[in-house]
Motif scaffolding. Structure first.
Motif, mmCIF file in Angstrom:
data_model
loop_
_atom_site.group_PDB
_atom_site.id
_atom_site.type_symbol
_atom_site.label_atom_id
_atom_site.label_comp_id
_atom_site.label_asym_id
_atom_site.label_seq_id
_atom_site.Cartn_x
_atom_site.Cartn_y
_atom_site.Cartn_z
ATOM 1 N N MET A 121 0.846 -1.188 0.000
ATOM 2 C CA MET A 121 0.000 0.000 0.000
ATOM 3 C C MET A 121 0.881 1.236 0.000
ATOM 4 O O MET A 121 1.927 1.270 0.608
ATOM 5 C CB MET A 121 -0.890 0.015 1.237
ATOM 6 N N SER A 122 0.418 2.263 -0.679
ATOM 7 C CA SER A 122 1.208 3.482 -0.758
ATOM 8 C C SER A 122 0.324 4.658 -1.068
ATOM 9 O O SER A 122 -0.767 4.525 -1.591
ATOM 10 C CB SER A 122 2.270 3.356 -1.858
ATOM 11 N N GLY A 123 0.802 5.843 -0.730
ATOM 12 C CA GLY A 123 0.186 7.068 -1.205
ATOM 13 C C GLY A 123 -0.971 7.581 -0.391
ATOM 14 O O GLY A 123 -1.667 8.480 -0.830
ATOM 15 N N SER A 124 -1.268 7.059 0.790
ATOM 16 C CA SER A 124 -2.363 7.617 1.567
ATOM 17 C C SER A 124 -1.875 8.835 2.325
ATOM 18 O O SER A 124 -0.723 8.925 2.727
ATOM 19 C CB SER A 124 -2.935 6.586 2.538
ATOM 20 N N ARG A 125 -2.763 9.792 2.538
ATOM 21 C CA ARG A 125 -2.408 10.995 3.263
ATOM 22 C C ARG A 125 -2.387 10.709 4.754
ATOM 23 O O ARG A 125 -3.226 9.996 5.281
ATOM 24 C CB ARG A 125 -3.413 12.114 2.984
ATOM 25 N N GLU A 126 -1.437 11.308 5.468
ATOM 26 C CA GLU A 126 -1.363 11.147 6.902
ATOM 27 C C GLU A 126 -2.046 12.318 7.588
ATOM 28 O O GLU A 126 -1.994 13.442 7.130
ATOM 29 C CB GLU A 126 0.097 11.065 7.358
ATOM 30 N N ALA A 127 -2.689 12.038 8.706
ATOM 31 C CA ALA A 127 -3.301 13.094 9.503
ATOM 32 C C ALA A 127 -3.257 12.686 10.955
ATOM 33 O O ALA A 127 -3.418 11.506 11.294
ATOM 34 C CB ALA A 127 -4.745 13.351 9.072
ATOM 35 N N LEU B 77 -13.399 -11.124 2.703
ATOM 36 C CA LEU B 77 -13.483 -9.701 2.997
ATOM 37 C C LEU B 77 -12.460 -9.317 4.065
ATOM 38 O O LEU B 77 -11.770 -8.287 3.936
ATOM 39 C CB LEU B 77 -14.891 -9.337 3.448
ATOM 40 N N LEU B 78 -12.336 -10.123 5.120
ATOM 41 C CA LEU B 78 -11.375 -9.818 6.174
ATOM 42 C C LEU B 78 -9.940 -9.869 5.658
ATOM 43 O O LEU B 78 -9.091 -9.053 6.063
ATOM 44 C CB LEU B 78 -11.544 -10.795 7.334
ATOM 45 N N ALA B 79 -9.664 -10.789 4.734
ATOM 46 C CA ALA B 79 -8.309 -10.887 4.180
ATOM 47 C C ALA B 79 -7.933 -9.635 3.396
ATOM 48 O O ALA B 79 -6.755 -9.268 3.323
ATOM 49 C CB ALA B 79 -8.202 -12.127 3.291
ATOM 50 N N LEU B 80 -8.924 -8.989 2.795
ATOM 51 C CA LEU B 80 -8.674 -7.744 2.072
ATOM 52 C C LEU B 80 -8.714 -6.533 3.005
ATOM 53 O O LEU B 80 -7.927 -5.593 2.850
ATOM 54 C CB LEU B 80 -9.718 -7.566 0.963
ATOM 55 N N LEU B 81 -9.619 -6.562 3.975
ATOM 56 C CA LEU B 81 -9.865 -5.388 4.808
ATOM 57 C C LEU B 81 -8.800 -5.172 5.880
ATOM 58 O O LEU B 81 -8.312 -4.047 6.062
ATOM 59 C CB LEU B 81 -11.243 -5.523 5.459
ATOM 60 N N LEU B 82 -8.442 -6.217 6.614
ATOM 61 C CA LEU B 82 -7.570 -6.031 7.773
ATOM 62 C C LEU B 82 -6.202 -5.455 7.404
ATOM 63 O O LEU B 82 -5.732 -4.512 8.064
ATOM 64 C CB LEU B 82 -7.420 -7.346 8.533
ATOM 65 N N PRO B 83 -5.523 -5.967 6.352
ATOM 66 C CA PRO B 83 -4.234 -5.343 6.008
ATOM 67 C C PRO B 83 -4.385 -3.881 5.595
ATOM 68 O O PRO B 83 -3.516 -3.059 5.907
ATOM 69 C CB PRO B 83 -3.738 -6.204 4.837
ATOM 70 N N ALA B 84 -5.485 -3.556 4.914
ATOM 71 C CA ALA B 84 -5.699 -2.176 4.497
ATOM 72 C C ALA B 84 -5.878 -1.261 5.702
ATOM 73 O O ALA B 84 -5.298 -0.169 5.772
ATOM 74 C CB ALA B 84 -6.911 -2.091 3.574
#
Length: 435
Positions: free
Chosen positions: A1-7, A64-71
């Motif tokens: 994962m990359s490129g998300s804004r931090e706040a 769904l959990l396999a996709l959601l939890l790491p994100a």
């Protein structure tokens, strides 16, 4: 994962930072966003192009959990969280999913425990995608939302009148997966795709105007972003065009798929356009030479169209891919223009069926058909004003992911007023009543 804004998160009890998570799961994949519960300001967003699988138990909770939890973990890390802990960073989660009402039993059974164990989540909302579309467009105001893309579905509610309607429902009903309408049709979920969930590039602003991202998975040329429910998708249950659902306040109309309904949607427009083209090919009345020319440009010889269409499992998407061709011809071709007028009439009838009776009822139009412009939207507004003179068309404030974040934020604050019926919207555990 990359490129998300931090706040930076805001600190609450025990110095812990608190966040809410919104999830939008549909045929295009899984989208996840992290935001502050106080104001909905986003700290990041993750986009995946792999739709959640379905199986014998409906929507696959494990997938769904396999996709959601790491994100979620990556978004939390980028927001400065050391890691999830019991009672920790995530105050509430709201998951909006296509097919939740009829195929969400596995999610309702497994997600509460899994999210509590993995992320310390104690408040969870599981909603049909039509509900998150409503919350994104109107928030918690009374009104109606019509989502018109490949299909058409409309949802109306009066949260003030129905607030607390679900309070009497036992938790087993709220999360059992039981539909208020046992006879409601069941369908099949979206086919699996490919591609990991990744963080979206660029900054993510606060929940507000906007819809789904521009990038979409592969689809037939010109296919419209999905709305409504094709027969391969799960229709939403929990209401009828003439009365709200038992135990709740949702009113629903259409979304029955391209064989039984979705009147005026992209598949409906495309099918009508192809029929007019074939009428011209045969020399029958009601044909359009302009649409015949477009059919041949897109699909090849007209006689070969049935062989291309009937064996396909994604017939609704293929039909919808011809809708932009109808719109392109409508300015010059009276047959194409008539198809759009008829589509507008069908969408208006569906919308009027769910409008609460209050004067000035806001009605938001969402979905891919917005791109067809005045030739569809003007007759829609005219017909809606005739059928529901109390309705007031408004612009949608946001899209389904915005709606999921809004629901999660209201749940975290204990101020959720949308109708809870255990099918279209289920909670675990039930939130405290708003002050």
């Amino acid at each position: 994962m990359s490129g998300s804004r931090e706040a930076g998160g805001r600190k609450h009890r025990g110095g812990e930072r608190r966040w809410v998570v919104g999830v939008d799961s549909g045929g295009s994949g899984l989208r996840v966003a992290l935001a502050r519960p106080e104001d909905g300001e986003r700290a990041g967003e993750a986009i995946g192009t792999e739709p959640v699988r379905t199986g014998p138990r409906g929507i696959d909770a494990g997938h769904l959990l396999a996709l959601l939890l790491p994100a979620v973990r990556e978004l939390l890390a980028r927001a400065g969280e050391a890691g999830p802990r019991r009672g920790g960073a995530v105050a509430a989660v709201a998951v909006g999913a296509a097919g939740m009402a009829t195929l969400g039993g596995d999610l309702r059974a497994r997600l509460p425990g899994a999210l509590a164990a993995e992320l310390g989540v104690r408040r969870l909302a599981l909603a049909a995608d039509a509900v998150t579309a409503y919350a994104g467009a109107l928030g918690q105001r009374a009104g109606a939302v019509v989502a018109a893309g490949t299909g058409v579905i409309a949802l109306g509610a009066d949260p003030d009148a129905s607030h607390g309607a679900g309070d009497h429902l036992p938790l087993g009903h709220r999360l059992s997966g039981a539909s208020p309408h046992p006879g409601a049709p069941r369908g099949h979920g979206d086919p699996p795709g490919s591609g990991p969930v990744r963080a979206a590039r660029g900054p993510a602003g606060p929940a507000g105007p906007g819809g789904r991202p521009a990038s979409r998975p592969s689809a037939p040329p010109g296919a419209l972003p999905g709305a409504g429910t094709p027969p391969e998708g799960a229709p939403v249950s929990g209401g009828s065009p003439d009365r709200p659902a038992p135990g709740g306040g949702w009113r629903r109309a259409d979304g029955w798929g391209h064989l039984l309904g979705d009147c005026g949607g992209g598949a409906w427009i495309g099918r009508a356009g192809l029929e007019a083209a074939l009428r011209a090919h045969d020399g029958r009345r009601g044909g359009s030479e302009a649409l015949l020319a477009r059919l041949e440009a897109v699909f090849g010889p007209a006689a070969g169209l049935p062989a291309q269409l009937y064996p396909r499992s994604d017939r609704a998407a293929v039909l919808a891919s011809f809708a932009p061709e109808v719109a392109a011809c409508a300015g010059e071709d009276p047959v194409a223009a008539g198809i759009l007028r008829d589509a507008a009439r069908g969408i208006a009838e569906t919308t009027a069926a769910v409008c609460p009776p209050a004067t000035g009822c806001p009605v938001a139009f969402t979905g891919g058909l917005l791109g067809m412009g005045p030739l569809l939207l003007e007759p829609f507004r005219e017909e809606l004003s005739r059928l529901a003179p109390h309705a007031r068309p408004v612009s949608a404030e946001g899209g389904p992911l915005d709606g999921a974040l809004r629901i999660a934020g209201e749940l975290a604050r204990g101020s959720l007023r949308l109708p809870v019926d255990g099918s279209l919207l289920a909670l675990c555990p039930h939130p405290p009543a708003p002050s």
